[in-house]
Design a protein around this motif. Sequence first.
Motif, short mmCIF file in Angstrom:
data_model
loop_
_atom_site.label_atom_id
_atom_site.label_comp_id
_atom_site.label_asym_id
_atom_site.label_seq_id
_atom_site.Cartn_x
_atom_site.Cartn_y
_atom_site.Cartn_z
N SER A 158 -61.96 -33.02 16.90
CA SER A 158 -61.54 -31.80 16.21
C SER A 158 -61.70 -30.63 17.16
O SER A 158 -62.79 -30.40 17.69
CB SER A 158 -62.41 -31.56 14.96
OG SER A 158 -62.29 -32.65 14.06
N THR A 159 -60.59 -29.93 17.39
CA THR A 159 -60.58 -28.71 18.20
C THR A 159 -59.96 -27.60 17.36
O THR A 159 -59.49 -27.83 16.24
CB THR A 159 -59.76 -28.90 19.50
OG1 THR A 159 -58.41 -29.24 19.16
CG2 THR A 159 -60.37 -30.00 20.37
N VAL A 160 -59.96 -26.39 17.91
CA VAL A 160 -59.44 -25.24 17.17
C VAL A 160 -58.35 -24.56 17.98
O VAL A 160 -58.57 -24.22 19.16
CB VAL A 160 -60.58 -24.24 16.84
CG1 VAL A 160 -60.04 -23.04 16.08
CG2 VAL A 160 -61.68 -24.93 16.05
N ARG A 161 -57.20 -24.35 17.35
CA ARG A 161 -56.10 -23.62 17.99
C ARG A 161 -56.47 -22.15 18.13
O ARG A 161 -57.35 -21.65 17.45
CB ARG A 161 -54.83 -23.76 17.16
CG ARG A 161 -54.25 -25.15 17.13
CD ARG A 161 -53.03 -25.17 16.18
NE ARG A 161 -52.32 -26.43 16.24
CZ ARG A 161 -52.52 -27.45 15.40
NH1 ARG A 161 -53.42 -27.35 14.45
NH2 ARG A 161 -51.81 -28.55 15.52
N GLU B 134 -51.38 -31.42 26.47
CA GLU B 134 -51.54 -31.83 25.07
C GLU B 134 -52.30 -30.75 24.30
O GLU B 134 -53.08 -29.98 24.85
CB GLU B 134 -52.28 -33.16 24.99
CG GLU B 134 -51.43 -34.33 25.47
CD GLU B 134 -52.10 -35.66 25.25
OE1 GLU B 134 -52.76 -35.85 24.20
OE2 GLU B 134 -51.97 -36.53 26.13
N GLN B 135 -52.10 -30.74 22.97
CA GLN B 135 -52.65 -29.69 22.13
C GLN B 135 -54.17 -29.56 22.27
O GLN B 135 -54.70 -28.46 22.35
CB GLN B 135 -52.29 -29.92 20.66
CG GLN B 135 -52.70 -28.78 19.75
CD GLN B 135 -51.96 -27.50 20.05
OE1 GLN B 135 -50.75 -27.47 20.05
NE2 GLN B 135 -52.70 -26.43 20.31
N LYS B 136 -54.87 -30.69 22.35
CA LYS B 136 -56.34 -30.59 22.45
C LYS B 136 -56.76 -29.94 23.76
O LYS B 136 -57.70 -29.15 23.78
CB LYS B 136 -57.02 -31.94 22.22
CG LYS B 136 -56.60 -33.07 23.10
CD LYS B 136 -57.19 -34.38 22.59
CE LYS B 136 -56.43 -35.58 23.03
NZ LYS B 136 -55.08 -35.69 22.53
N ALA B 137 -56.06 -30.21 24.86
CA ALA B 137 -56.38 -29.57 26.14
C ALA B 137 -56.09 -28.07 26.08
O ALA B 137 -56.88 -27.26 26.57
CB ALA B 137 -55.60 -30.21 27.28
N VAL B 138 -54.97 -27.71 25.47
CA VAL B 138 -54.63 -26.30 25.30
C VAL B 138 -55.70 -25.61 24.46
O VAL B 138 -56.17 -24.51 24.79
CB VAL B 138 -53.23 -26.15 24.65
CG1 VAL B 138 -52.95 -24.70 24.27
CG2 VAL B 138 -52.16 -26.70 25.57
N ASN B 139 -56.11 -26.26 23.37
CA ASN B 139 -57.15 -25.68 22.51
C ASN B 139 -58.47 -25.50 23.25
O ASN B 139 -59.14 -24.47 23.11
CB ASN B 139 -57.38 -26.56 21.28
CG ASN B 139 -56.19 -26.63 20.37
OD1 ASN B 139 -55.24 -25.86 20.49
ND2 ASN B 139 -56.21 -27.57 19.45
N LEU B 140 -58.84 -26.51 24.04
CA LEU B 140 -60.12 -26.44 24.76
C LEU B 140 -60.14 -25.33 25.80
O LEU B 140 -61.20 -24.79 26.11
CB LEU B 140 -60.43 -27.79 25.41
CG LEU B 140 -60.74 -28.91 24.42
CD1 LEU B 140 -60.83 -30.25 25.13
CD2 LEU B 140 -62.02 -28.61 23.65
N ALA B 141 -58.97 -24.98 26.34
CA ALA B 141 -58.91 -23.87 27.30
C ALA B 141 -59.33 -22.56 26.65
O ALA B 141 -59.88 -21.68 27.32
CB ALA B 141 -57.50 -23.75 27.87
N GLY B 142 -59.11 -22.43 25.35
CA GLY B 142 -59.48 -21.20 24.65
C GLY B 142 -60.80 -21.28 23.92
O GLY B 142 -61.44 -20.26 23.66
N ASN B 143 -61.22 -22.50 23.56
CA ASN B 143 -62.46 -22.68 22.80
C ASN B 143 -62.98 -24.08 23.08
O ASN B 143 -62.41 -25.06 22.59
CB ASN B 143 -62.18 -22.50 21.30
CG ASN B 143 -63.44 -22.65 20.46
OD1 ASN B 143 -64.47 -23.13 20.91
ND2 ASN B 143 -63.35 -22.23 19.21
N PRO B 144 -64.06 -24.21 23.84
CA PRO B 144 -64.55 -25.53 24.24
C PRO B 144 -65.34 -26.28 23.17
O PRO B 144 -65.70 -27.43 23.37
CB PRO B 144 -65.44 -25.23 25.44
CG PRO B 144 -65.99 -23.87 25.14
CD PRO B 144 -64.84 -23.14 24.45
N HIS B 145 -65.61 -25.64 22.03
CA HIS B 145 -66.42 -26.30 21.00
C HIS B 145 -65.62 -27.41 20.31
O HIS B 145 -64.48 -27.20 19.91
CB HIS B 145 -66.91 -25.29 19.97
CG HIS B 145 -67.72 -24.19 20.58
ND1 HIS B 145 -68.96 -24.40 21.14
CD2 HIS B 145 -67.46 -22.89 20.76
CE1 HIS B 145 -69.42 -23.27 21.62
NE2 HIS B 145 -68.52 -22.34 21.41
#
Length: 170
Positions: free
Chosen positions: A37-40, A67-78
């Motif tokens: 689970s990541t956050v956009r 991929e969406q999870k990598a993009v999300n992690l770039a903005g929020n690593p939690h």
Amino acid sequence: MQPVPEQDVRFGDPESPPTPWGDVRHVLETAELFWISTVRRDGRPHVTPLPAVWDDGRLHFCTGPAEQKAVNLAGNPHVALTTGTNRWKEGLDLVVEGSAVQVTDDARLRTLADLWRSKYSGDWDFTVEHGAFQHEDGGSAVVFEVAPTKVLAFAKGRFAQTRYRFPTGT
């Protein structure tokens, strides 16, 4: 250092013992599928299944850099990674919380590639180059590790919820 279990009797049988860390670690080492689970950026959740390996007290996963999870992690690593069974009265479900940090050291990545190859019987067969996993089809995958800050273990049958907290920075 092993985390200390804290049982929350509000969410289980008060007579059930806390789940031993060895049982939790076994599930982390052997589970074939995890849900991440990541956050956009706009705050919406993103959840997707993926394979992962447990090594050196950390959970590791990989993804394509776009991929969406990598993009999300770039903005929020939690992140939260979950695994377990879909049975109501048996098994052990886990939630691992922490921050995803990209692994770029080629020597470490080669060790992780060997673990993926072994755990998944060659279904995930990566080479390592330029700080990433490389696919034989020419694609690449970035690798992340999550050092747990908290793990929740939900024992079923004789229900028990056990929380493990980890020192920051380990």
